[in-house]
Write a protein that holds these residues in place. Structure first.
Motif, mmCIF file in Angstrom:
data_model
loop_
_atom_site.group_PDB
_atom_site.id
_atom_site.type_symbol
_atom_site.label_atom_id
_atom_site.label_comp_id
_atom_site.label_asym_id
_atom_site.label_seq_id
_atom_site.Cartn_x
_atom_site.Cartn_y
_atom_site.Cartn_z
ATOM 1 N N THR A 92 9.136 -2.171 7.787
ATOM 2 C CA THR A 92 9.044 -3.191 6.727
ATOM 3 C C THR A 92 10.429 -3.471 6.139
ATOM 4 O O THR A 92 11.137 -2.552 5.704
ATOM 5 C CB THR A 92 8.044 -2.723 5.643
ATOM 6 N N SER A 108 6.374 4.248 4.589
ATOM 7 C CA SER A 108 6.057 3.000 5.278
ATOM 8 C C SER A 108 5.202 3.324 6.488
ATOM 9 O O SER A 108 5.626 4.089 7.361
ATOM 10 C CB SER A 108 7.344 2.300 5.734
ATOM 11 N N LYS A 109 4.026 2.739 6.543
ATOM 12 C CA LYS A 109 3.150 3.005 7.680
ATOM 13 C C LYS A 109 3.856 2.635 8.987
ATOM 14 O O LYS A 109 3.888 3.396 9.932
ATOM 15 C CB LYS A 109 1.840 2.216 7.520
ATOM 16 N N THR A 110 4.461 1.451 8.993
ATOM 17 C CA THR A 110 5.093 0.963 10.226
ATOM 18 C C THR A 110 6.529 1.461 10.394
ATOM 19 O O THR A 110 7.062 1.493 11.486
ATOM 20 C CB THR A 110 5.147 -0.567 10.196
ATOM 21 N N GLY A 162 0.796 -1.217 0.000
ATOM 22 C CA GLY A 162 0.000 0.000 0.000
ATOM 23 C C GLY A 162 0.831 1.270 0.000
ATOM 24 O O GLY A 162 0.324 2.352 -0.313
ATOM 25 N N SER A 163 2.100 1.164 0.337
ATOM 26 C CA SER A 163 2.960 2.347 0.348
ATOM 27 C C SER A 163 3.674 2.534 -0.985
ATOM 28 O O SER A 163 4.591 3.354 -1.100
ATOM 29 C CB SER A 163 3.983 2.233 1.493
#
Ligand code: F6P
Length: 541
Positions: free
Chosen positions: A209, A204-206, A154-155
């Motif tokens: 990754t 990156s959401k987190t 998604g990124s």
């Protein structure tokens, strides 16, 4: 909803399906020459034609009863109210708020969000404009010529797809994307770029990754080799993990945030859209958001029987659960949507590729199909043979614009004619008699006609939906993506799965972590099966 009522509703659908199994699409069109009028639906210039689906009003009514009984409307309202509908992760699912689709008072789990959403939107659009104009320049004072987005899933897929789709609007720096942890990807993208005028975005959401962090480190080294300590000024980050981005060394004024309640595959509307905003500019990015917000409005307020995402979802439920189709081909007759199938593939398959329902039970039948596709007309010259005469029925979603963005003579007429021809061929096929008559007209001799008739017969009766829009611009793209997002939501609600978690990606990640020391450092191969041990030894040779 008790199980007995549900069983009755599914039973009602089965009854409709067995009735329709006796009829072909040719029969349905013969019985109702007005099928296009009765089975196509509009929202402004957007039209969806379901007339070539093997559905009639009785089947639609049964599908709508199921959707009502499954509480689709209540669940939709819970999404727009910012309730924690992502139960397994304990979060709201509120990407609609990012485009204003939940109204100015939107609250996630009771907390107002629009102040923060608008402030962050302003921040990243201001930065995008600064990069475009050169107000935020490279360390040598020059305007950035190239921007590389480093992210995955998604990124990556959203901005990569949208930058390709909106090429005619992209008048900013050139955008590039690195996602895979294969060194070939970073090498091939960075090769030929000038680090002194390249901006890197780590998305990156987190911010943990593996692929993204590995590529981000490589890109930082690449910058540092050319511009030394100034490298930091050429890096921006987009994340929900502000601390992680800070630890990586990105200055706070270039860290753009989004929130837990934005799922990765639903994040294109957030700062994850920064690369797109840099490419097309703030005004076009806002038009992209507006297209999605208008679809939100339609989805939220239109009765289910005329609601485009609901109908698209129900046609999909019919294909999957009644016609037992395992896959769906998504075929844009729009070259710039060449990454659209890959984008929808993640959206759909990571959302609804589940075999545990929210109540922990197993689904009654099949859930999300395999989504795949390539643009027409190229695909006509590769896999369409299988779609027309293969032993499996593969439904197709066609996408086509009334107008192209540029005028090159005949191209667009030919493109549209091909799109129409394919859905006709799929639906109506060609009988043996028609095939033979065609060969006779061409003067072929009877022996050849006998020999070839079976080969030149098309079974037809293969369903497709056609989605038409005026032209592929930022507004149309935003609306199209939101249409598919809501479709996925409705199907998830009917199947009873949580469309917003993705536990299925975790096991592979965990196993990779244990294998890395064995592959990279030659650590003792312990606790692995014989096949993996054999392959490991081979790969280390
Ligand atoms: O591995 C799956 C996934 O978690 C996707 O859901 C997500 O879009 C992708 O990885 C990237 O995650 P992140 O944005 O945290 O790097």
């Amino acid at each position: 909803m008790n199980e007995m009522t549900l069983a009755t509703l599914w039973g009602g659908l089965e009854a409709e399906a067995s009735r329709l199994r006796q009829r072909t699409l040719r029969d349905l069109f013969e019985a109702d020459a007005n099928r296009f009028a009765t089975h196509s639906y509009r929202l402004d210039d957007l039209l969806i034609d379901f007339s070539k689906e093997k559905l009639d009003m009785g089947a639609w009514a049964a599908l709508l009863r199921l959707a009502h009984a499954k509480g689709v409307e209540a669940r939709r309202d819970a999404i727009f109210a910012g309730d924690p509908v992502n139960e397994t992760e304990g979060r709201a699912v509120f990407h609609v708020a990012l485009r204003g689709g939940a109204g100015p008072e939107a609250c996630a789990e009771g907390e107002p969000v629009m102040g923060a959403v608008e402030a962050e939107l302003d921040r990243f659009l201001t930065f995008a404009e600064a990069v475009r104009t050169g107000a935020y320049a490279s360390t040598n004072g020059k305007r950035f010529t190239d921007v590389v987005n480093i992210g995955i899933g998604g990124s990556d897929l959203g901005p990569a797809m949208a930058c390709r789709a909106l090429k005619p609007d992209a008048d900013g720096p050139k955008l590039h994307f690195i996602s895979n942890v294969d060194s070939a990807h970073a090498t091939d993208v960075l090769e030929g770029l000038d680090p002194t005028t390249t901006l890197i975005i780590v998305a990156s959401k987190t911010f943990t990754t593996l692929e993204t962090m590995t590529n981000a480190n490589a890109a930082r080294d690449w910058l540092a080799e050319a511009i030394g300590d100034a490298a930091g000024a050429h890096i921006a980050a987009v994340s929900s993990n502000v601390e992680g981005a800070g630890e990586f060394g990105v200055a706070p004024d270039r860290v753009f945030v989004f929130w837990d309640w934005v799922g990765g595959r639903y994040s294109i509307w957030s700062a994850i859209g920064l690369p797109l905003a840099i490419a097309i500019g703030a005004d076009d990015f806002r038009a992209f958001l507006k297209g999605a917000a208008d679809m939100d409005d339609h989805f939220r307020t239109t009765p289910m029987a005329e609601n485009l995402p609901v109908l698209l979802a129900l046609a999909g439920i019919w294909r999957r659960n009644m016609l037992k189709c395992q896959t769906v081909a998504l075929i844009p007759y729009d070259q710039r949507l060449e990454f659209f199938a890959a984008y929808i593939q993640q959206l759909d398959m990571e959302s609804n590729g589940k075999s545990t329902r929210l109540d922990e039970s197993a689904p009654r039948g099949s859930t999300g199909p395999v989504i795949w596709g390539e643009p027409g007309t190229n695909s006509q010259h590769s896999f369409f043979q299988h779609l027309h005469q293969g032993t499996d029925v593969i439904p197709v979603d066609f996408l086509v614009a009334r107008h192209s963005r540029e005028d090159l003579g005949d191209h667009h007429a030919l493109l549209m004619a091909n799109c129409l021809a394919q859905s006709r061929a799929l639906a109506f096929g060609r009988t043996g008699e028609e095939a033979a008559a065609g060969m006779r007209r061409k003067g072929m001799d009877e022996a050849d006609i006998d020999r070839l008739t079976a080969h030149r017969t098309f079974p037809g009766d293969r369903p497709s939906t056609t989605i038409v829009y005026d032209r592929l611009d930022p507004y149309a793209l935003g609306r199209l993506i939101a249409l598919f997002e809501h479709k996925v939501f409705v199907q998830g609600a009917i199947w009873g799965v949580n469309s917003y978690d993705q536990w299925g990606v975790e096991l592979g990640k965990d196993l990779a972590v244990t294998l890395i020391p064995m592959v990279r450092d030659g650590a003792k191969a312990e606790g692995i099966d014989g096949s993996t041990a054999g392959l490991l030894a081979e790969l280390r040779r």
